[in-house]
Design a protein around this motif. Structure first.
Motif, PDB file in Angstrom:
ATOM      1  N   UNK A 122     -27.895  70.990 -23.908  1.00  0.00           N
ATOM      2  CA  UNK A 122     -27.006  70.117 -24.677  1.00  0.00           C
ATOM      3  C   UNK A 122     -26.839  68.706 -24.141  1.00  0.00           C
ATOM      4  N   UNK A 123     -27.943  68.082 -23.704  1.00  0.00           N
ATOM      5  CA  UNK A 123     -27.793  66.729 -23.127  1.00  0.00           C
ATOM      6  C   UNK A 123     -27.844  65.642 -24.207  1.00  0.00           C
ATOM      7  N   UNK A 124     -27.165  64.526 -23.932  1.00  0.00           N
ATOM      8  CA  UNK A 124     -27.169  63.403 -24.872  1.00  0.00           C
ATOM      9  C   UNK A 124     -27.628  62.102 -24.226  1.00  0.00           C
ATOM     10  N   UNK A 125     -28.148  62.193 -23.009  1.00  0.00           N
ATOM     11  CA  UNK A 125     -28.755  61.020 -22.372  1.00  0.00           C
ATOM     12  C   UNK A 125     -29.716  61.530 -21.309  1.00  0.00           C
ATOM     13  N   UNK A 126     -30.858  60.843 -21.159  1.00  0.00           N
ATOM     14  CA  UNK A 126     -31.856  61.272 -20.188  1.00  0.00           C
ATOM     15  C   UNK A 126     -32.570  60.049 -19.625  1.00  0.00           C
ATOM     16  N   UNK A 127     -32.707  60.052 -18.310  1.00  0.00           N
ATOM     17  CA  UNK A 127     -33.387  58.941 -17.654  1.00  0.00           C
ATOM     18  C   UNK A 127     -34.273  59.530 -16.574  1.00  0.00           C
ATOM     19  N   UNK A 128     -35.508  59.037 -16.491  1.00  0.00           N
ATOM     20  CA  UNK A 128     -36.434  59.531 -15.472  1.00  0.00           C
ATOM     21  C   UNK A 128     -36.565  58.475 -14.379  1.00  0.00           C
ATOM     22  N   UNK A 129     -36.349  58.906 -13.123  1.00  0.00           N
ATOM     23  CA  UNK A 129     -36.524  57.995 -11.985  1.00  0.00           C
ATOM     24  C   UNK A 129     -37.409  58.703 -10.976  1.00  0.00           C
ATOM     25  N   UNK A 130     -38.609  58.173 -10.798  1.00  0.00           N
ATOM     26  CA  UNK A 130     -39.583  58.811  -9.909  1.00  0.00           C
ATOM     27  C   UNK A 130     -39.756  60.279 -10.309  1.00  0.00           C
ATOM     28  N   UNK A 158     -24.310  65.121 -20.212  1.00  0.00           N
ATOM     29  CA  UNK A 158     -23.735  65.933 -21.296  1.00  0.00           C
ATOM     30  C   UNK A 158     -22.442  65.258 -21.718  1.00  0.00           C
ATOM     31  N   UNK A 159     -22.180  65.316 -23.016  1.00  0.00           N
ATOM     32  CA  UNK A 159     -21.002  64.676 -23.581  1.00  0.00           C
ATOM     33  C   UNK A 159     -19.913  65.745 -23.698  1.00  0.00           C
ATOM     34  N   UNK A 160     -18.855  65.631 -22.892  1.00  0.00           N
ATOM     35  CA  UNK A 160     -17.779  66.626 -22.979  1.00  0.00           C
ATOM     36  C   UNK A 160     -16.486  65.904 -23.332  1.00  0.00           C
ATOM     37  N   UNK A 161     -15.465  66.643 -23.776  1.00  0.00           N
ATOM     38  CA  UNK A 161     -14.209  65.978 -24.119  1.00  0.00           C
ATOM     39  C   UNK A 161     -13.620  65.206 -22.928  1.00  0.00           C
ATOM     40  N   UNK A 162     -13.943  65.638 -21.699  1.00  0.00           N
ATOM     41  CA  UNK A 162     -13.393  64.964 -20.515  1.00  0.00           C
ATOM     42  C   UNK A 162     -14.158  63.696 -20.162  1.00  0.00           C
ATOM     43  N   UNK A 163     -15.413  63.620 -20.610  1.00  0.00           N
ATOM     44  CA  UNK A 163     -16.224  62.451 -20.277  1.00  0.00           C
ATOM     45  C   UNK A 163     -17.701  62.815 -20.217  1.00  0.00           C
ATOM     46  N   UNK A 164     -18.491  61.959 -19.558  1.00  0.00           N
ATOM     47  CA  UNK A 164     -19.923  62.229 -19.401  1.00  0.00           C
ATOM     48  C   UNK A 164     -20.150  63.056 -18.141  1.00  0.00           C
ATOM     49  N   UNK A 165     -20.712  64.250 -18.305  1.00  0.00           N
ATOM     50  CA  UNK A 165     -21.072  65.080 -17.152  1.00  0.00           C
ATOM     51  C   UNK A 165     -22.483  64.679 -16.737  1.00  0.00           C
ATOM     52  N   UNK A 166     -22.641  64.270 -15.487  1.00  0.00           N
ATOM     53  CA  UNK A 166     -23.940  63.789 -15.021  1.00  0.00           C
ATOM     54  C   UNK A 166     -24.632  64.874 -14.183  1.00  0.00           C
ATOM     55  N   UNK A 167     -25.884  65.151 -14.511  1.00  0.00           N
ATOM     56  CA  UNK A 167     -26.699  66.132 -13.786  1.00  0.00           C
ATOM     57  C   UNK A 167     -27.945  65.438 -13.270  1.00  0.00           C
TER      58      UNK A 167
END
Lengths: 249, 324
Positions: free
Chosen positions: A143-151, A158-167
């Motif tokens: 359920x991700x809504x943003x993705x960035x590749x670094x190396x 993930x977009x949650x009611x509390x905010x952006x959960x970063x993995x």
């Protein structure tokens, strides 16, 4: 960078459903088909990542011969190659069987990034991507809504009611994406023409024993009675009165 | 035995967890079976004795398990299921619950019915489940052939009832977790700046679709919403795919599910993808120039006509009323 994107062909249902006489499936006579919405965004994400970082992308689906139409659409948008796990009996495949066939197909293909939709529009099983990840022993965020590749790392949100959960995961990794991660492009005419020349790799997958068996489909109860308030601008006085009655004004 | 995987937030059970416990107790009653549950987290032990009427609650207390840690939670649940051998496992059909049970299902090689809304019991056994297809616009009756039967409960499918009965036995479970079980975990939470009334908080939602024709026309909707009490503006997938509105405004199966007192659907044909997102509205008022549009089959009030004429007239009428 090698990216795999798995999609599902689903009927374009428009305003309502007709079921087949045995109530086992949606009657798709006269219906068009499309790539399921979350997967359409997964395709777009795969293309953008390759445009930015270089490499190749592959689109895969398990479905009937006609699903070539959706694979061609992805190719027309810019995906490099396509695989069809061809079965006309695709509705008898449960999520576990689909995941196993996908995992077996891609296991030795060396993908760095595997993208799925969070759930298909029709079956809403929420599990094929997660199952494939485990079968391949890869980490997965759903359920991700943003993705960035670094190396060799992927940063997903993930977009949650509390905010952006970063993995943050090391590649190779699996993600299931949600609509909203991007706005998918339309294929260009040139893309459509060149996609016709790309051969689609076809395989006949073997379905393992099902763990789920559909008995029937049915429509839920809907209990609204329509009251027409009027036609055109003559209706506005009545609409305003109704809005006041409903507490909106 | 029916085994429930519980989702918590800030050391409390979430509403979907309470709904799942209610559904599990109800099913257990029909099957003449016991109910047990699994609680994982940091500081969740105190919740266990409050789960009245359950036979037993397994608790895993670990400071590393604050929040949802997918692979660790899946490993713990899979081990508990193998040890306890339930006939049915239930989890809330939330983002966490669906993710969690899918990971358990593949670990144990079992089928999983996500988004269940009902159960069919025959001869003292769970025969089939009813689950949502197409975001709830169709229901599927399906038999789960593998054992135990895994299912997640669609949020709001049942309303949570208070738990009554005796206090459960509390079992402390210890598990060995390694680095691998933590390879997927939230690194940080970036709070979002709150702007205006959200679609889920609004009492009135004004939604626009294909009939609006362009981004500019949404100004009419903004103006109308500005005149109504606690109103917000939403959009269909067509409107967000065309970049007329951001995706966060999308109401529908792949957007936000709303439940306002009143939903005003303007220039919206009523595609099922959209209707799934607004079907919980108390009242639906549709404005559409096509009297055959499917939206009129699912609305309480209808106005047939061109929104580009009706909306300015309605805005003027409301201003007049408010001025008076």
């Amino acid at each position: 960078m090698k990216v795999l994107v798995c999609i599902k062909r689903v009927p374009d249902t428009g305003g309502g459903f007709r079921l087949t006489p045995d109530s086992k499936r949606v009657d798709t006579t006269n219906l068009g088909f499309a790539i399921s919405p979350h997967e359409e965004c997964a395709v777009e994400e795969a293309i953008r990542i390759i445009e930015k970082h270089g490499g190749s992308s592959t689109v895969l689906t398990l479905g009937p011969t006609a699903a070539q139409e959706q694979l061609r659409e992805a190719l027309a948008k810019g995906v490099s190659s396509a695989i069809l796990l061809e079965t006309e009996d695709y509705e008898s495949w449960d999520a576990g069987a689909v995941a196993q066939a996908i995992a077996e197909t891609v296991r030795s293909m060396g993908f760095d990034l595997l993208l799925f939709g969070n759930e298909s529009a029709d079956a809403c099983n929420y599990q094929v991507g997660l199952r494939v990840a485990h079968l391949l022993d890869l980490p997965c965020v759903s359920g991700i809504k943003a993705l960035e590749i670094q190396e060799r790392r992927a940063i997903a949100k993930r977009d949650s009611p509390e905010g952006w959960e970063v993995y943050e995961l090391s590649l190779p990794a699996v993600f299931t994406v949600k609509e909203g991660i991007n706005v998918p492009r339309h294929p260009s005419l040139r893309g459509i023409m060149s996609a016709k020349k790309i051969p689609i790799e076809q395989k006949k997958p073997i379905r393992r024993d099902p763990q789920m068996a559909r008995e029937l489909l049915k429509k839920p109860q809907e209990g609204r009675q329509l009251e027409i308030l009027g036609q055109g601008v003559e209706a506005v006085a009545k609409v305003a009165t109704k809005l006041r009655e409903l507490g909106a004004i | 035995m029916i085994f429930v995987l519980l989702e918590t937030a800030n050391q409390r059970l979430t509403e979907p967890s309470l709904e799942t416990l209610t559904a599990a107790r109800d099913l257990a009653l029909k099957l003449g079976d016991a109910t047990e549950a699994l609680l994982i987290g940091s500081g969740v032990r105190a919740l266990a004795p409050t789960l009245k009427g359950l036979q037993s609650v397994s608790v895993v207390e670990d400071t590393r398990l604050t929040g949802y840690v997918p692979e660790a939670f899946a490993k713990i649940a899979a081990e508990a299921i193998q040890k306890k051998r339930p006939n049915t496992v239930l989890a809330p059909g939330t983002e966490v619950g669906n993710d969690w049970l899918a990971r358990v299902a593949v670990r144990l090689d079992l089928g999983l019915a996500a988004g269940c809304t009902g159960f069919s019991v025959e001869n003292g056994a769970l025969k089939s489940v009813t689950r949502t297809n197409w975001g709830g616009s169709l229901l599927e009756e399906i038999e789960i052939l593998s054992n135990p039967k895994l299912l997640t409960l669609q949020p709001h499918a049942v309303s949570a009832q208070p738990l009554t009965g005796g206090e459960p036995t509390v079992e402390t479970v210890t598990v060995t977790l390694d680095e691998r079980d933590f390879r997927v975990r939230m690194k940080e939470l970036v709070r979002k700046e709150k702007k205006g009334l959200s679609l889920t908080e609004a009492k009135v939602v004004v939604g626009g679709g294909r009939g609006l024709g362009n981004a500019e026309a949404f100004k009419l909707l903004e103006e109308l919403a500005g005149l109504l009490n606690n109103a917000a503006v939403g959009a269909t997938r067509v409107a967000t795919s065309n970049n007329w509105r951001p995706h966060s405004d999308q109401i529908g199966q792949t957007g936000t599910q709303i439940a306002p007192d009143l939903y005003i659907a303007v220039g919206i044909s009523g595609a099922i993808q959209h209707m799934v997102g607004c079907k919980n509205s108390k009242k639906i008022l549709a404005v559409n120039k096509d009297s055959e549009a499917p939206i009129f089959q699912r609305a309480d009030y209808g106005v047939i006509g061109d929104l580009h004429q009706i909306l300015p007239a309605l805005i003027a009428e409301i201003k007049k009323l408010k001025g008076a």
